[in-house]
Write an enzyme that holds these catalytic residues in place. Sequence first.
Site, mmCIF file in Angstrom:
data_model
loop_
_atom_site.group_PDB
_atom_site.id
_atom_site.type_symbol
_atom_site.label_atom_id
_atom_site.label_comp_id
_atom_site.label_asym_id
_atom_site.label_seq_id
_atom_site.Cartn_x
_atom_site.Cartn_y
_atom_site.Cartn_z
ATOM 1 N N HIS A 1 46.648 -1.301 103.829
ATOM 2 C CA HIS A 1 46.002 -2.026 102.769
ATOM 3 C C HIS A 1 45.368 -3.197 103.564
ATOM 4 O O HIS A 1 45.933 -3.678 104.711
ATOM 5 C CB HIS A 1 46.979 -2.734 102.176
ATOM 6 C CG HIS A 1 46.768 -3.437 100.725
ATOM 7 N ND1 HIS A 1 46.601 -4.634 100.524
ATOM 8 C CD2 HIS A 1 46.926 -3.000 99.390
ATOM 9 C CE1 HIS A 1 46.295 -5.147 99.414
ATOM 10 N NE2 HIS A 1 46.435 -4.190 98.731
ATOM 11 N N GLN B 1 54.347 0.263 98.271
ATOM 12 C CA GLN B 1 54.137 1.498 97.411
ATOM 13 C C GLN B 1 55.368 2.239 97.563
ATOM 14 O O GLN B 1 55.706 3.498 96.741
ATOM 15 C CB GLN B 1 52.974 2.220 97.914
ATOM 16 C CG GLN B 1 51.643 1.571 97.648
ATOM 17 C CD GLN B 1 51.490 1.401 96.192
ATOM 18 O OE1 GLN B 1 51.883 2.096 95.204
ATOM 19 N NE2 GLN B 1 50.546 0.095 95.915
ATOM 20 N N CYS C 1 41.528 -2.060 98.062
ATOM 21 C CA CYS C 1 41.996 -2.680 99.491
ATOM 22 C C CYS C 1 41.970 -2.152 100.745
ATOM 23 O O CYS C 1 43.062 -2.262 101.350
ATOM 24 C CB CYS C 1 43.027 -3.562 98.863
ATOM 25 S SG CYS C 1 42.804 -4.915 97.614
HETATM 26 C C1 LIG Z 1 49.938 -3.793 96.779
HETATM 27 C C2 LIG Z 1 50.079 -3.610 98.172
HETATM 28 C C3 LIG Z 1 49.889 -4.735 98.972
HETATM 29 C C4 LIG Z 1 49.718 -6.077 98.534
HETATM 30 O O1 LIG Z 1 50.783 -6.477 97.775
HETATM 31 P P1 LIG Z 1 50.714 -8.069 97.031
HETATM 32 O O2 LIG Z 1 51.860 -7.965 96.044
HETATM 33 O O3 LIG Z 1 49.405 -7.975 96.477
HETATM 34 O O4 LIG Z 1 51.026 -8.877 98.008
HETATM 35 C C5 LIG Z 1 50.273 -4.509 100.268
HETATM 36 N N1 LIG Z 1 50.482 -3.333 100.756
HETATM 37 C C6 LIG Z 1 50.444 -2.278 100.180
HETATM 38 C C7 LIG Z 1 50.566 -0.855 100.391
HETATM 39 C C8 LIG Z 1 50.215 -2.439 98.692
HETATM 40 O O5 LIG Z 1 50.205 -1.370 97.845
#
Ligand SMILES: *Cc1c(COP(=O)(O)O)cnc(C)c1O
Length: 411
Positions: A128, A208, A369
């Site tokens: 991400h 996740q 992302c």
């Molecule tokens: C959602 C997510 C993030 C970011 O999380 P936030 O709650 O937006 O800080 C980072 N890594 C992974 C794998 C994600 O799914």
Amino acid sequence: MAVAQVNTFDVYKVREDFPILKRTVNGKPLVYFDNAATSQTPKKVINAIVDYYSNYNANIHRGVHTLSQEATDAYEQARFKLQKHFNAAKAHEIIFTSGTTHGINLVANGFAAILKAGDEIIVSALEHHSNIVPWQILCEKTGAILKVIPMNEEGELLMDAYHKLLSNKTKLVFCNHISNALGTINPIEEIITKAHEIGAAVLIDGAQAAPHIQVDVQALDVDFYVVSGHKMCGPTGVGMLYGKESWLHTLPPYQGGGEMIAEVTFEKTTYADLPHKFEAGTPNICGGIAFGYAIDYLHEIGFGNIQQQENELLLYATEQLQKILGLKIYGTSAHKTSVISFNIEGVHPYDIGTIVDKLGVAVRTGHHCAQPIMDFYKIPGTVRASFAFYNTKQEVDVLVDAVKRAKMMLS
Ligand SMILES: *Cc1c(COP(=O)(O)O)cnc(C)c1O
């Protein structure tokens, strides 16, 4: 006498816990398949938030009055719940953050004081953006070099290539436990063991993984593990950084302010003990408390039940979607969770997302992302359906029909 184990999991009963699942979207029952972006909130957590603001809203740690003590106790209780759930050795190894992104930045900032020019840090191709950009900033600050573990067509990391990247220059490895874009479960046990053999630290992005599986930070022997509350039935704006005590002592504080100091004079400030050293300012008190209730709720459902329900949905949806001609699924590892990223030949993912929304189905479209993954497949993005334990096969049928309809209209 042995009693046969009865599976008490009833998805329709579980859905009653989530008020939002009763609403309609564009005149159709909501089918919420964007759980990898944020999960829905059960009544237990909503009630905890209402109770906090109705009955004991106060600033914590500093007050002698009753409300402040009640709020402090509830907040620290939540820390204990997180400690127990993730099996941290000590409560002060649990740092409250605003989410995964904050946790990663806190660690990356700390390593700016440790790394030297020419040191190497390793990231995976499946990350991400929030587990890429903070490290690029770190490299700019320190002159450290970023290396990337490559991936294959199935969306799996190439572990031989990882082994070759490791050397005595490697100081830190960071990788997600489960990919948000593809659902791949990464072999983090091996990643951690190999990194430790050459003395490098490991940060695992568990955003996740934590919603789907029970994570044991001591069994993993991981140095840092970060999660977001809002992806595991908690509220937004709160998360957790687990760090081994020795590392948390080594890293400098991230932000200065109230709560994180022992003593302040204009000549010199000394820092508070863990965990307060990393918790400057008034935290998200209500969010932290509600996060604790979310953990309680997930345990009431049971991680065994969560995994079973989500696996069934994954298998069923994969089977049904694959029947659609021209539909391609990205991320086909045998080790994956309930995320399906797909495209239909000749159709833009955004157009599919728009049409299925008209039919009440919430999916995500775009690069999730994780642009490097999209670049690898040479696509602009995908449609992503991500399932939680409160989703049903009937809802999968609605998705499949909606995608068929979108395909007919668009191609
Ligand atoms: C959602 C997510 C993030 C970011 O999380 P936030 O709650 O937006 O800080 C980072 N890594 C992974 C794998 C994600 O799914």
